[in-house]
Design an enzyme around this catalytic site. Structure first.
Site, PDB file in Angstrom:
ATOM      1  N   ALA A  69       0.915  -1.301   0.071  1.00 31.20           N
ATOM      2  CA  ALA A  69      -0.106   0.012   0.008  1.00 31.20           C
ATOM      3  C   ALA A  69       0.832   1.228  -0.041  1.00 31.20           C
ATOM      4  O   ALA A  69       0.477   2.110  -0.762  1.00 31.20           O
ATOM      5  CB  ALA A  69      -0.924   0.037   1.295  1.00 31.20           C
ATOM      6  N   ARG A  70       2.077   1.205   0.752  1.00 27.57           N
ATOM      7  CA  ARG A  70       2.742   2.577   1.060  1.00 27.57           C
ATOM      8  C   ARG A  70       3.562   2.951  -0.353  1.00 27.57           C
ATOM      9  O   ARG A  70       4.107   3.858  -0.312  1.00 27.57           O
ATOM     10  CB  ARG A  70       3.517   2.518   2.100  1.00 27.57           C
ATOM     11  N   ARG A 126       1.494  -1.387   4.722  1.00 21.20           N
ATOM     12  CA  ARG A 126       2.249  -2.162   3.804  1.00 21.20           C
ATOM     13  C   ARG A 126       1.274  -3.300   3.339  1.00 21.20           C
ATOM     14  O   ARG A 126       1.080  -3.532   1.794  1.00 21.20           O
ATOM     15  CB  ARG A 126       3.539  -2.588   4.164  1.00 21.20           C
ATOM     16  N   ARG A 144       4.035 -12.534   0.046  1.00 23.19           N
ATOM     17  CA  ARG A 144       4.435 -13.552   0.646  1.00 23.19           C
ATOM     18  C   ARG A 144       3.170 -14.766   0.784  1.00 23.19           C
ATOM     19  O   ARG A 144       3.610 -15.564   1.443  1.00 23.19           O
ATOM     20  CB  ARG A 144       4.845 -13.169   2.514  1.00 23.19           C
ATOM     21  N   ALA A 197       8.479  -0.378  -4.506  1.00 24.09           N
ATOM     22  CA  ALA A 197       9.445   0.587  -4.409  1.00 24.09           C
ATOM     23  C   ALA A 197       9.917   0.318  -3.029  1.00 24.09           C
ATOM     24  O   ALA A 197       9.169  -0.079  -2.244  1.00 24.09           O
ATOM     25  CB  ALA A 197       8.798   2.018  -4.348  1.00 24.09           C
ATOM     26  N   TYR A 198      11.364   0.850  -2.396  1.00 23.25           N
ATOM     27  CA  TYR A 198      11.846   1.575  -3.288  1.00 23.25           C
ATOM     28  C   TYR A 198      13.600   0.919  -3.260  1.00 23.25           C
ATOM     29  O   TYR A 198      13.713   0.230  -2.114  1.00 23.25           O
ATOM     30  CB  TYR A 198      12.013   3.043  -2.600  1.00 23.25           C
ATOM     31  N   TYR A 248      17.179  -9.795  -1.229  1.00 20.45           N
ATOM     32  CA  TYR A 248      17.256 -10.458  -0.075  1.00 20.45           C
ATOM     33  C   TYR A 248      16.259 -11.823  -0.144  1.00 20.45           C
ATOM     34  O   TYR A 248      15.389 -11.595  -1.243  1.00 20.45           O
ATOM     35  CB  TYR A 248      17.012 -10.215   1.405  1.00 20.45           C
ATOM     36  N   GLU A 270      11.861  -2.609  -8.274  1.00 24.29           N
ATOM     37  CA  GLU A 270      11.702  -1.705  -7.147  1.00 24.29           C
ATOM     38  C   GLU A 270      12.402  -0.254  -7.551  1.00 24.29           C
ATOM     39  O   GLU A 270      13.528   0.008  -8.010  1.00 24.29           O
ATOM     40  CB  GLU A 270      13.032  -2.110  -6.216  1.00 24.29           C
TER      41      GLU A 270
END
Lengths: 309, 99
Positions: A69-70, A126, A144, A197-198, A248, A270
């Site tokens: 969301a963010r 998020r 996830r 992002a980011y 990661y 990203e």
């Protein structure tokens, strides 16, 4: 009068949805709009299908934005890409060829409930907004929750964590709806692109393990060509490579699921920046960020029209 | 104010642990303080040499920075007042509208 829409500011969910209706209404030969389901809170999950209408079989590219969301620059990019595709169809031979030979399935806001919540209550939310049977905490990390190495390394089984994998794979209606759509169209969707992002990176499988994908050379060169095209706009460098080593390890991601589901070119962008503004990327940077990313996406799509040896 | 001014005095801080000891120290610090990790998304993903960007509430900025200084962990403030950064972002729009 020409529909006045400012592509260089962030828009609320309601504004984006009315913009989608307007694109659908004003471009009947190039746009088709439909819903593939409903979110946890009952909002429609709209898709815009871009491309010249033909009876012949067309390959397709899927692009989703707003999984988290963010990450507001994501939905801004999806809107920008649609605008560019429709406005440049007449004079840009590359875009015209792409739209004639491919379909683009664009999902401007994947996580509609979370996006709206980030506009009204918590700017840095998020996850989705689903409720949990045992905990007060809400939401699941929509990146996830996919049925690929679900809830393994890089995901959390605790409902209050930001990387919570959910009570079971595809527990989130938003994830289930997109997975169902992509399963149904798996033969024709040849590229999956998810916008986040980011970090300024272009990532490809695998996220969930340190291993090399079978079609590595084709995907690697597609990624290299894409970041080169991106760089040509304003000289901004994007790192690229397998997500597990470039960013990661994370399990249950949409990109890994799409690849496992048979889509040979699966990417996650990203977008800008690398942390100076982070999630608060100013509206003044929407234009250059979306311009450079559009070049990268066009390069990936153009690559689908050629055979990779 | 946007969001009922809830981010007034909040900060975004970048921490760069240069050893496993510092990674462990960070995880301990974050376990006791509520911080919103912007990057990476969870404390489990913090790596030696990797940037950690975190949003910390105004009531915890002092405690967190004292803890980082005590542990001699390199850090810098990326955004010193989150609320004003948010207002600035949207303020830009209203000035465009006025124009």
């Amino acid at each position: 009068s020409e529909f006045q829409y400012d592509y260089e500011v962030y828009h609320s969910l309601e504004e984006i949805q009315s913009w989608m209706y307007e694109m659908n209404r004003t471009h009947p030969h190039l746009v088709d709009m439909f819903s593939i389901g409903r979110s946890f809170e009952g909002r429609p999950l709209y898709i815009l299908q871009l491309g010249k209408r033909t009876r012949s079989y067309k390959k397709a590219v899927w692009i989703d934005c707003g999984v988290h969301a963010r990450e507001w620059i994501g939905p801004a990019f999806c809107q920008w890409f649609v605008k560019e595709a429709l406005h440049s169809y007449k004079y840009d031979s590359v875009m015209r060829r792409l739209m004639n030979q491919l379909n683009f399935y664009i999902m401007p806001v994947f996580n509609v409930d979370g996006y709206r919540y980030s506009w009204t209550t918590d700017r840095f939310w998020r996850k989705t907004r689903s409720k949990n049977a045992k905990y007060q905490c809400r939401g699941v990390d929509a990146n996830r929750n996919w049925k690929v190495k679900w809830c393994d390394e890089g995901a959390s089984s605790h409902p209050c964590d930001d990387t919570y994998c959910g009570p079971f794979p595809e527990s989130e209606p938003e994830v289930k709806a997109v997975a169902k759509f992509l399963r149904k169209h798996r033969k024709r969707v040849r590229a999956y692109i998810s916008i986040h992002a980011y970090a300024q990176m272009l990532l490809y499988p695998y996220s969930y393990k340190y291993a090399t994908i079978p079609n590595f050379s084709c995907v690697e060169s597609a990624a290299q060509n894409a970041v080169t095209a991106l760089y040509s706009a304003y000289g901004v460098r994007y790192r690229y490579g397998p997500a597990s080593t470039t960013l990661y390890v994370s399990s249950g991601s949409s990109m890994d699921w799409a690849y496992k589901n048979g889509i040979p070119y699966a990417f996650a962008f990203e977008l800008r920046d690398t942390g100076y503004f982070g999630f608060l990327l100013p509206e003044t940077l929407i234009n250059p960020t979306c311009t450079e990313t559009t070049r990268a996406v066009k390069t990936i799509a153009s690559g689908l029209l050629k055979k990779c040896p | 104010y946007l969001y009922n001014n809830r981010y007034a005095g909040d900060q975004v801080i970048r921490v760069t642990p240069v050893s496993n000891g510092e990674v462990e120290e960070l995880r301990r610090l974050f376990a006791n303080l509520t911080v919103d990790l912007w990057r990476p998304n969870s404390a489990a993903l913090i790596r030696e040499g990797g940037d950690v960007d975190l949003h910390v509430g105004r009531n915890h900025t002092r405690g967190l920075r004292a803890g980082l200084q005590r542990a001699h962990i390199r850090h810098k403030v990326l955004i010193s007042n989150l609320q004003s950064e948010i207002e600035k972002q949207t303020g830009y729009r209203s000035s465009r509208k006025r124009r």
